[in-house]
Design a protein around this motif. Structure first.
Motif, PDB file in Angstrom:
ATOM      1  N   GLY A  27       0.786  -1.220   0.000  1.00  0.00           N
ATOM      2  CA  GLY A  27       0.000   0.000   0.000  1.00  0.00           C
ATOM      3  C   GLY A  27       0.822   1.276   0.000  1.00  0.00           C
ATOM      4  O   GLY A  27       0.288   2.374   0.160  1.00  0.00           O
ATOM      5  N   LYS A  28       2.136   1.156  -0.196  1.00  0.00           N
ATOM      6  CA  LYS A  28       3.004   2.322  -0.175  1.00  0.00           C
ATOM      7  C   LYS A  28       3.832   2.358  -1.445  1.00  0.00           C
ATOM      8  O   LYS A  28       4.346   1.322  -1.886  1.00  0.00           O
ATOM      9  CB  LYS A  28       3.923   2.244   1.057  1.00  0.00           C
ATOM     10  N   GLN A  29       3.952   3.530  -2.016  1.00  0.00           N
ATOM     11  CA  GLN A  29       4.727   3.652  -3.247  1.00  0.00           C
ATOM     12  C   GLN A  29       6.197   3.341  -2.983  1.00  0.00           C
ATOM     13  O   GLN A  29       6.765   3.762  -1.975  1.00  0.00           O
ATOM     14  CB  GLN A  29       4.598   5.065  -3.820  1.00  0.00           C
ATOM     15  N   CYS A  35      18.515   6.856  -4.130  1.00  0.00           N
ATOM     16  CA  CYS A  35      18.388   8.192  -4.717  1.00  0.00           C
ATOM     17  C   CYS A  35      16.983   8.775  -4.590  1.00  0.00           C
ATOM     18  O   CYS A  35      16.768   9.937  -4.922  1.00  0.00           O
ATOM     19  CB  CYS A  35      18.833   8.171  -6.186  1.00  0.00           C
ATOM     20  N   GLY A  36      16.006   7.973  -4.130  1.00  0.00           N
ATOM     21  CA  GLY A  36      14.676   8.501  -3.874  1.00  0.00           C
ATOM     22  C   GLY A  36      13.765   8.610  -5.088  1.00  0.00           C
ATOM     23  O   GLY A  36      12.650   9.107  -4.966  1.00  0.00           O
ATOM     24  N   ARG A  37      14.239   8.131  -6.254  1.00  0.00           N
ATOM     25  CA  ARG A  37      13.373   8.199  -7.435  1.00  0.00           C
ATOM     26  C   ARG A  37      12.320   7.090  -7.375  1.00  0.00           C
ATOM     27  O   ARG A  37      12.393   6.205  -6.512  1.00  0.00           O
ATOM     28  CB  ARG A  37      14.204   8.037  -8.725  1.00  0.00           C
ATOM     29  N   ASP A  38      11.362   7.125  -8.330  1.00  0.00           N
ATOM     30  CA  ASP A  38      10.255   6.175  -8.251  1.00  0.00           C
ATOM     31  C   ASP A  38      10.004   5.413  -9.549  1.00  0.00           C
ATOM     32  O   ASP A  38       8.929   4.885  -9.750  1.00  0.00           O
ATOM     33  CB  ASP A  38       8.989   6.907  -7.811  1.00  0.00           C
ATOM     34  N   MET A  68      14.743  -2.657 -10.132  1.00  0.00           N
ATOM     35  CA  MET A  68      15.982  -1.923 -10.297  1.00  0.00           C
ATOM     36  C   MET A  68      15.665  -0.457 -10.592  1.00  0.00           C
ATOM     37  O   MET A  68      14.892  -0.142 -11.495  1.00  0.00           O
ATOM     38  CB  MET A  68      16.817  -2.513 -11.438  1.00  0.00           C
ATOM     39  N   CYS A  69      16.231   0.420  -9.782  1.00  0.00           N
ATOM     40  CA  CYS A  69      16.003   1.848  -9.968  1.00  0.00           C
ATOM     41  C   CYS A  69      16.484   2.274 -11.349  1.00  0.00           C
ATOM     42  O   CYS A  69      17.600   1.950 -11.760  1.00  0.00           O
ATOM     43  CB  CYS A  69      16.755   2.627  -8.883  1.00  0.00           C
ATOM     44  N   HIS A  70      15.616   2.987 -12.063  1.00  0.00           N
ATOM     45  CA  HIS A  70      15.948   3.408 -13.417  1.00  0.00           C
ATOM     46  C   HIS A  70      17.029   4.488 -13.414  1.00  0.00           C
ATOM     47  O   HIS A  70      17.742   4.666 -14.393  1.00  0.00           O
ATOM     48  CB  HIS A  70      14.680   3.919 -14.103  1.00  0.00           C
ATOM     49  N   ALA A  71      17.147   5.211 -12.317  1.00  0.00           N
ATOM     50  CA  ALA A  71      18.099   6.327 -12.270  1.00  0.00           C
ATOM     51  C   ALA A  71      19.494   5.882 -11.831  1.00  0.00           C
ATOM     52  O   ALA A  71      20.487   6.275 -12.429  1.00  0.00           O
ATOM     53  CB  ALA A  71      17.576   7.422 -11.339  1.00  0.00           C
ATOM     54  N   ARG A  84       2.368  -2.898 -10.055  1.00  0.00           N
ATOM     55  CA  ARG A  84       2.860  -1.962 -11.057  1.00  0.00           C
ATOM     56  C   ARG A  84       1.792  -0.901 -11.363  1.00  0.00           C
ATOM     57  O   ARG A  84       0.613  -1.220 -11.413  1.00  0.00           O
ATOM     58  CB  ARG A  84       3.189  -2.743 -12.341  1.00  0.00           C
ATOM     59  N   HIS A  85       2.204   0.341 -11.572  1.00  0.00           N
ATOM     60  CA  HIS A  85       1.253   1.408 -11.878  1.00  0.00           C
ATOM     61  C   HIS A  85       1.443   1.940 -13.287  1.00  0.00           C
ATOM     62  O   HIS A  85       2.542   1.924 -13.782  1.00  0.00           O
ATOM     63  CB  HIS A  85       1.414   2.573 -10.895  1.00  0.00           C
TER      64      HIS A  85
END
Ligand SMILES: [Zn+2]
Length: 85
Positions: A27-29, A35-38, A68-71, A84-85
């Motif tokens: 329930g949490k993004q 790095c905090g990206r989404d 895996m973080c895209h950034a 997935r959104h």
């Protein structure tokens, strides 16, 4: 003609389903812990190694979902597949 168009549609659908996207878990993004990206790319990893069994993690049906973080490329592990959104 019909086959060719179908193939083009299929390959586009695959590209969209595997491209970076936003996810939520519990329930949490999900945000990158580095790095905090989404934006994440989804993958799978096998858990059924001797080490994991020894650690008592073989309840997870032997597969984990990795995001895996895209950034920055940081990989986050999930025993329950994130949404997935
Ligand atoms: Zn990151």
């Amino acid at each position: 003609m019909g086959i060719w168009n179908g193939l083009k549609r299929a390959s586009r659908a695959i590209a969209e389903s595997t491209g970076p996207a936003k996810y939520s878990s519990g329930g949490k993004q999900v945000r990158c812990e580095h790095c905090g990206r989404d934006q994440f790319t989804e993958g799978n990893a096998q858990l059924n190694t001797a080490g994991m069994t020894f650690m008592g993690l073989d309840w997870a049906n032997q597969t984990a979902t990795t995001l895996m973080c895209h950034a920055c490329g940081r990989i986050h592990w999930f025993g329950i597949r994130p949404e997935r959104h």
